[in-house]
Every structure is written in C-alpha cells, then in structure tokens.
Write an enzyme that holds these catalytic residues in place. Structure first.
Site, PDB file in Angstrom:
ATOM      1  N   PRO A 213       0.762  -1.205  -0.025  1.00  0.00           N
ATOM      2  CA  PRO A 213      -0.114   0.137   0.090  1.00  0.00           C
ATOM      3  C   PRO A 213       0.970   1.201   0.009  1.00  0.00           C
ATOM      4  O   PRO A 213       1.696   1.343   0.423  1.00  0.00           O
ATOM      5  CB  PRO A 213      -0.747  -0.100   1.426  1.00  0.00           C
ATOM      6  CG  PRO A 213      -0.644  -1.457   1.628  1.00  0.00           C
ATOM      7  CD  PRO A 213       0.537  -2.078   1.264  1.00  0.00           C
TER       8      PRO A 213
ATOM      9  N   GLU B  40      18.890   4.006  26.307  1.00  0.00           N
ATOM     10  CA  GLU B  40      18.915   4.422  24.887  1.00  0.00           C
ATOM     11  C   GLU B  40      20.564   4.382  24.444  1.00  0.00           C
ATOM     12  O   GLU B  40      21.043   4.103  23.368  1.00  0.00           O
ATOM     13  CB  GLU B  40      18.331   5.887  24.609  1.00  0.00           C
ATOM     14  CG  GLU B  40      16.954   5.842  24.563  1.00  0.00           C
ATOM     15  CD  GLU B  40      16.261   4.695  23.757  1.00  0.00           C
ATOM     16  OE1 GLU B  40      16.840   4.405  22.802  1.00  0.00           O
ATOM     17  OE2 GLU B  40      15.105   4.397  23.971  1.00  0.00           O
TER      18      GLU B  40
HETATM   19  P1  ADP Z   1      -1.414   2.953  -3.615  1.00  0.00           P
HETATM   20  O1  ADP Z   1      -2.443   2.970  -4.514  1.00  0.00           O
HETATM   21  O2  ADP Z   1      -0.019   2.102  -4.032  1.00  0.00           O
HETATM   22  O3  ADP Z   1      -1.751   2.546  -2.309  1.00  0.00           O
HETATM   23  P2  ADP Z   1      -1.142   5.367  -4.224  1.00  0.00           P
HETATM   24  O4  ADP Z   1      -1.064   5.686  -5.553  1.00  0.00           O
HETATM   25  O5  ADP Z   1      -2.507   5.966  -3.770  1.00  0.00           O
HETATM   26  O6  ADP Z   1      -0.599   4.441  -3.332  1.00  0.00           O
HETATM   27  O7  ADP Z   1      -0.204   6.684  -3.689  1.00  0.00           O
HETATM   28  C1  ADP Z   1      -0.678   7.511  -2.263  1.00  0.00           C
HETATM   29  C2  ADP Z   1       0.081   8.957  -2.313  1.00  0.00           C
HETATM   30  O8  ADP Z   1       1.419   8.653  -2.135  1.00  0.00           O
HETATM   31  C3  ADP Z   1       0.049   9.701  -3.948  1.00  0.00           C
HETATM   32  O9  ADP Z   1      -1.043  10.236  -3.850  1.00  0.00           O
HETATM   33  C4  ADP Z   1       1.226  10.180  -3.868  1.00  0.00           C
HETATM   34  O10 ADP Z   1       1.059  11.455  -3.315  1.00  0.00           O
HETATM   35  C5  ADP Z   1       2.391   9.448  -3.128  1.00  0.00           C
HETATM   36  N1  ADP Z   1       3.270   8.515  -3.980  1.00  0.00           N
HETATM   37  C6  ADP Z   1       3.266   7.237  -3.780  1.00  0.00           C
HETATM   38  N2  ADP Z   1       4.177   6.812  -4.710  1.00  0.00           N
HETATM   39  C7  ADP Z   1       4.678   7.870  -5.137  1.00  0.00           C
HETATM   40  C8  ADP Z   1       5.565   8.215  -6.182  1.00  0.00           C
HETATM   41  N3  ADP Z   1       6.424   7.014  -6.947  1.00  0.00           N
HETATM   42  N4  ADP Z   1       5.940   9.290  -6.667  1.00  0.00           N
HETATM   43  C9  ADP Z   1       5.264  10.320  -6.130  1.00  0.00           C
HETATM   44  N5  ADP Z   1       4.392  10.417  -5.323  1.00  0.00           N
HETATM   45  C10 ADP Z   1       3.861   9.044  -4.893  1.00  0.00           C
HETATM   46 ZN    ZN Z   2      15.153  -0.035  23.310  1.00  0.00          ZN
END
Ligand code: ADP
Ligand code: ZN
Ligand code: MG
Length: 650
Positions: free
Chosen positions: A254, A474
């Site tokens: 995700p 730590e």
């Molecule tokens: P997934 O569908 O894989 O769960 P998303 O495409 O919904 O993830 O990504 C969520 C957000 O994370 C995007 O809207 C973007 O802002 C950011 N993001 C994720 N991967 C990238 C990437 N490779 N480049 C730029 N932004 C990204």
């Molecule tokens: Zn610890």
C-alpha cells in the site's frame, strides 16, 4: 386520465429538467393505472355488497307498503324500507311485515345465514330502471317519498376518495420503498436495481497526472509506457500481428503509487479514465455486481480508447475455491468480469488496469494471458527512488537552501511514496506552525520522526529516575551499536517521549541501501536491540518494561534466521515457514511439524540469550563511557550522531 394525455402531447415544450428525470412520466402513468385498477376493484366490491332486487320484487314491496323512500336516477332505483321492518321484532305489526318481506325476498322462514341477515338488514336496496309509466302513480298511492335523494351525490368527495387518495397512498408507499432501498444499496433503489444509472465509478476525461508526477518506479513506468503506445498507435502493432494486452495488474505494498501510476497512464495517453474500487462491485443483492461490471464495460466501450482501473481487485478477484462455501455475489461478479475481459476486442482500445497488494489470493483464471497479461511490480522505493519522490513533493513547497533531500532519503529506508508525501506535508505544516515561510531541514527531520514515531509529547513528565533509566537504555543501544564493526551508525538519540508510546529512541540509518544481510550483521542487530535492557540491568540491577519493543523485534529477527534464512546449526537450510501477504505485513505460516516448532523456540531463545550476553559484556567493558554518555544525554535530552561520536572519542 387527463394528465397522461397532456404529457403525451407535451413533447414540443419539455422543460429543461425533464430529460434528467426520465421516469417521472412513467411513475405518473403507473400511479394512474394502479388507481384505475383500485377503482375497478372497489367498484365491483361495492356492487357485490349492494343488494340488487328484481323490479318485480321492488313493485311488490311498494304495493305492500314496506318502502319508505325511493330515489330514481338515470341508471337505477335506490330505495329504503320502513324503519320498523328492519328493526322488526317477532310479534305485532313489525313481525307481520317481516314475514311479508321474507316472502317477497324469497327467504325461507327459519334460515338465518349471514347472507340472509345482510339482505334483511341492508340500508339501501337497488333495482334496475324499467320503462314504467305507472311507477309515479304507484308510489303516490302507497305514500312513498320520492322527491328527496337518499344518497347525496358528492363529486368532490368521490373524486378525492376515488383518485386523489389512492394516488397519494401509492406515491407514499413508492417513495418509502425507494428511500429504504437507496439507504441499503447506495444507489437508485429498487426500480434501478441492476441498472447503474447512479454512478458507482468515477470517470475523468483527463486525469492531469503524468509520468513525471510519479518518481522512481522506473521499471513499472517502462512497462506502462508501452501500454500507452498501444492505445495511441494500435495499427503499428496490429500490422505485425501483435495482440494488444488487455490488462495489467499492478502489484505492490500500500502507498507505493499504484493508483497514481494508473492515473498517469491515462493522463499520458490522454484517454478517459474510469476508476472504481473492487469492493464497489459487491453489493448486498446477488447479481448487482455482475450487472455493474456489464454496465461499466458497456460505458467504457462507448468512450474507447480508454482505461478502466479497478483498485483493490482482490475484493472480487479472490480465488473461487475458497473455504466456507462461496460468496455467490462475488463469484458471479468475478465470472462476469472474466467474460467481459474475454469479450471485448482489444483492438477497440480498452485497457484494464487493476491494483492489488495480495496477488497470491487472486483467482488463477484472472491472471491467465488474455486477461491481466502483465504483472507490474510496484515496490517500495530504494534510496534514489526516495530522493526522487521527495523531490517531486518538495517541488510543490518553498524550500530553504539548507535542505538536503539526500539525508532525508537516507533516514527513511522502508518508507513508501505515500509516507514520503506525508512527511513533506508534515514538514510544511511545521514550518507554518513555527511562523516560517520556507521549509528548513529541521522541519523535514522532525517530520520523519513524527511519521515514524509520533509527535513529541512534551507534557509527559518522567520522574528523574525514569528519565535516567531511559537515558541509560538508549545509550546502551547506541554504544553497543558503535562498538560493533558491522553496525549501522547512530544518527540521533533522544529521551523526549513520543505520542506513539516510545519514551525515547535511538535512530540509526544505513549509509547505503541494503538488500542482503549477512548472518553476523543480523546478530549485530539483535545484539544492539538487547543492549537497552543490558544497560538498565548493569546500572540499576533490574529490568524495566521499556524493552518490550526491542524484545519483539529481536525475536522476530531470530525467528526469521532459524525458519527462513537457514542460519541455525540445528535445522540448517530447512525451510520452516512460508511467507504470505508479502506486500502487506508479511505474516508467515509455520509449515513444519509441532516437534520442530518446539525446537525452533529453543533455537530462538539460544540466539537471543547469546546476543544479550554479548551486549552485557561490551557494556561492562565500556562502563565509564556508558555512564558519561548517559549523563550527557540526560542533561541534553537529544543528541545527534556527531555529538555522540565526539563524546565517545573523548
Ligand atoms: P497505492 O495505490 O499504491 O496504495 P497511491 O497511488 O494511492 O498508493 O499513493 C498515495 C500517494 O502517495 C500518492 O497520491 C502520492 O502523493 C504518493 N506517492 C506514492 N508513490 C509515489 C511516487 N512514486 N511518486 C510520487 N508520489 C508518490
Ligand atoms: Zn530499546
Ligand atoms: Mg491505491
């Protein structure tokens, strides 16, 4: 029935909002038809209740002086009998008339069934109208009143009770049911079941996202660029006899940018983008999902070339041979999807993209060539990828010149694109909170920690003894890490509590990305994790609860060494666990015998105890350093990697 006729004739001057409600006319007609049927039924029921007599019987009754009042209208004669007769007892005049009445009505003397009783006690009797010039005379002779109407005709009341009232009830019930159904189904309701007039998918003419918005993920982009070309120049590929792929499956954890990539494909190809989530197909009613699939593809065909994106396809694409019976609705939906994907001609230019983070549960039929021909892996970004993603998102906010995105990238290994986007946003928020107009490096570093460990919780007051324990804990981690040769450098140590539960933590960062870990490096890591507890024991002579998270992580590492990496003497290279859900939390299933399971536990505890002993030894040998560093941290609360190294060297 007038309204219907008016509507039919109104074709020329439809009001502007009429096309939007195409079933209002149908609803009106349905209402009128139902009311009409209601009136027919009510009429015939009423007729069945009216006692109809023969004209001869009527004359006989008049002649016997039993009729009190007569009303003659243009279809029938209605009349009432004298009061005494209806109430008539057994004796006296009433009893006499009763017998006459029974005779005329041809009722046997003793019979007293409900039908007879109804006939005898009726208020009004009816008979057909006959051409009878002598009637008036006869009535006069028998002193029957016939001037005054007995049943007051009341057209307004009749209209209301016959038409308006049933119509209102009909609409009342109709709207009630509609509400009920739309609450349950989220769509138009019963009348619309199966028709997806209410949109369950999103359609964007132009997503406005391009490949330059997606950083890193170069391999994924490469495969997708080709698909874009397919949509643009289908002929080029058809000439050589190549079949356009119908679909591609984006697989990955995700937040790695799968949805973003799908949008970018649509944006690059400049084609419409239909998007929906797999769960939106599955409804309470069996068959709805299947018809939605049908509708979606019908709509997509109209807009071809276009891209259909099904997010979280595992919601419908789950393997059908599942335990615990099946889920009819899901299976039907899946079958419909399979046949739609077979059905459409790929030269038309519909490209189906789907995303999932659980490819292993997908039905095999969905993955065979001709459906989702391509599988595009969208992994968590590596260091250059993270830098690029940070650059994309930081490009949208004003940055101070001291910002070094490379450093942020190095301290965020394991973060997904979504995490990084979130960090940049947190940094911008912090800059605003601090009243700055530019984001500085400190904002970004703080944001990294906020995302990783929660916000600083300055109001949580630790007692001095607790604070000292945390400081020793730590520094224990940091010191053992620094004393071992394969360890990752310390970047920051802090004893400021965080909202997510940590009372303090030591941040380590690898200088470069690691894809392989050796056995000794793993042991070094476990040792470092054990060192917090070891330091507490050395200084305070007892253990605290602060090591719970360290223990959990160390145990997981040791377990993986034994069951997955083949790094124990006892089992050697035998695989004892298999990984499921590798793109989610990576749970694993133990596959060997129970006896082995017990033996694995023994191995794990041996590894951990050995590491704990080694950590204790290292700390004991460097006791003064431990104390001086811990006191320093206690005073400073937060120290960075450079300060730590300097103090260590002194
Ligand atoms: P997934 O569908 O894989 O769960 P998303 O495409 O919904 O993830 O990504 C969520 C957000 O994370 C995007 O809207 C973007 O802002 C950011 N993001 C994720 N991967 C990238 C990437 N490779 N480049 C730029 N932004 C990204
Ligand atoms: Zn610890
Ligand atoms: Mg997504």
């Amino acid at each position: 029935m007038n309204p219907t006729r008016n509507e039919d004739g109104a074709g020329g001057h439809t009001t502007p909002d009429q096309p939007k409600k195409p079933n209002m006319l149908g609803l009106l007609i349905a209402g009128l038809i139902i009311t009409f049927i209601f009136n027919m039924v009510a009429g015939s029921l009423a007729a069945g209740n009216k006692p109809q007599l023969e004209y001869g019987q009527f004359i006989q009754l008049v002649e016997s002086g039993l009729v009190r009042q007569v009303q003659i209208d243009d279809q029938q004669i209605a009349f009432t009998l004298k009061e005494e007769i209806r109430e008539g007892g057994e004796g006296g005049e009433g009893g006499m008339d009763q017998r006459t009445l029974r005779e005329i009505l041809r009722l046997p003397a003793g019979a007293e069934g409900p039908a007879e009783r109804r006939l005898l006690s009726s208020q009004v009797y009816y008979t057909g109208l006959l051409e009878d010039p002598a009637l008036t005379e006869r009535l006069l002779k028998n002193s029957v009143a016939f001037s005054k109407p007995i049943i007051q005709p009341n057209p307004i009341r009749d209209f209301i009770s016959g038409w308006i009232f049933p119509l209102l009830i009909f609409y009342g019930i109709y709207f009630f049911i509609m509400r009920k159904f739309s609450n349950m189904g989220g769509m138009g309701g019963m009348m619309n079941l199966g028709k997806s007039r209410a949109k369950f998918y999103g359609m964007e003419k132009n997503t406005g996202v391009s490949f330059s918005d997606v950083a890193g993920q170069d391999e994924a982009k490469e495969s997708l660029v080709e698909l874009v070309d397919f949509l643009h120049n289908p002929d080029k590929y058809r000439q050589i006899g190549a079949r356009q792929p119908k679909g591609a499956l984006l697989v990955g954890p995700p937040g790695t940018g799968k949805t973003l990539l799908a949008k970018a494909v649509a944006g690059e190809a400049k084609v419409p983008f239909f998007s929906l989530s797999g769960s939106e197909f599955v409804e309470m009613f069996v068959g709805v999902g299947a018809s939605r699939v049908r509708d979606l593809f019908a709509e997509a065909a109209k807009h071809a070339p276009c891209i259909v994106f099904i997010d979280e396809i595992d919601a419908i694409g789950k393997s059908r041979d599942n335990q615990l019976g099946g889920n009819d609705e899901r299976e039907q939906t899946l079958n419909q999807l399979l046949s739609e994907m077979d059905g459409f001609d790929s030269s038309k230019g519909i490209l189906v993209l789907a995303a999932t983070n659980r490819p292993e549960i997908l039905d095999k039929a969905l993955l065979r060539p001709g459906r989702f021909d391509r599988r595009i892996i969208v992994e968590k970004p590596d260091l250059p990828g993270r830098k690029a993603i940070l650059a994309v998102h930081a490009g949208k906010i004003p940055l101070d010149s001291d910002v070094d995105l490379g450093e942020i990238g190095r301290s965020t290994s394991g973060a997904t694109g979504a995490d990084l986007a979130n960090m940049v946003n947190e940094a911008a928020l912090r800059a605003v909170r601090m009243g700055r107009s530019k984001v500085i490096q400190e904002d970004l570093m703080e944001a990294v920690e906020t995302v990783a460990a929660g916000k600083e919780k300055k109001d949580r007051v630790l007692s001095p003894r607790e604070k000292r324990m945390v400081a020793f804990h730590e520094v224990g981690h940091a010191l053992v890490s620094a004393l071992q040769k394969d360890a990752q450098p310390v970047r920051k140590i802090t004893i400021v509590p965080r909202t997510m539960g940590a009372l303090g933590y030591t941040m380590q960062a690898p200088e470069e990305e690691r894809y392989l870990m050796t056995r000794s490096e793993l042991l070094t890591q476990i040792c470092t994790l054990m060192a917090g507890r070891a330091a507490e024991e050395l200084e305070f002579g007892e253990a605290s609860t602060g090591a719970a998270n360290d223990i959990e992580r160390a145990t997981r590492l040791a377990r993986n060494m034994v069951t997955q990496y083949g790094m124990s003497e006892k089992f050697g290279m035998m695989g004892l666990e298999s990984l499921t859900g590798q793109y989610l939390d990576g749970r694993s299933v133990f596959t060997a015998s129970d006896a082995s399971n017990a033996a694995v536990d023994v191995e794990i505890s041996r590894i951990i105890n050995e590491c704990h002993d080694r950590a204790t030894e290292l700390l004991r040998a460097n006791r003064e350093k431990l104390v001086s560093l811990a006191e320093y941290l206690y005073a400073q609360e937060t120290i960075n990697g450079a300060q730590f190294m300097e103090k260590l060297a002194s």
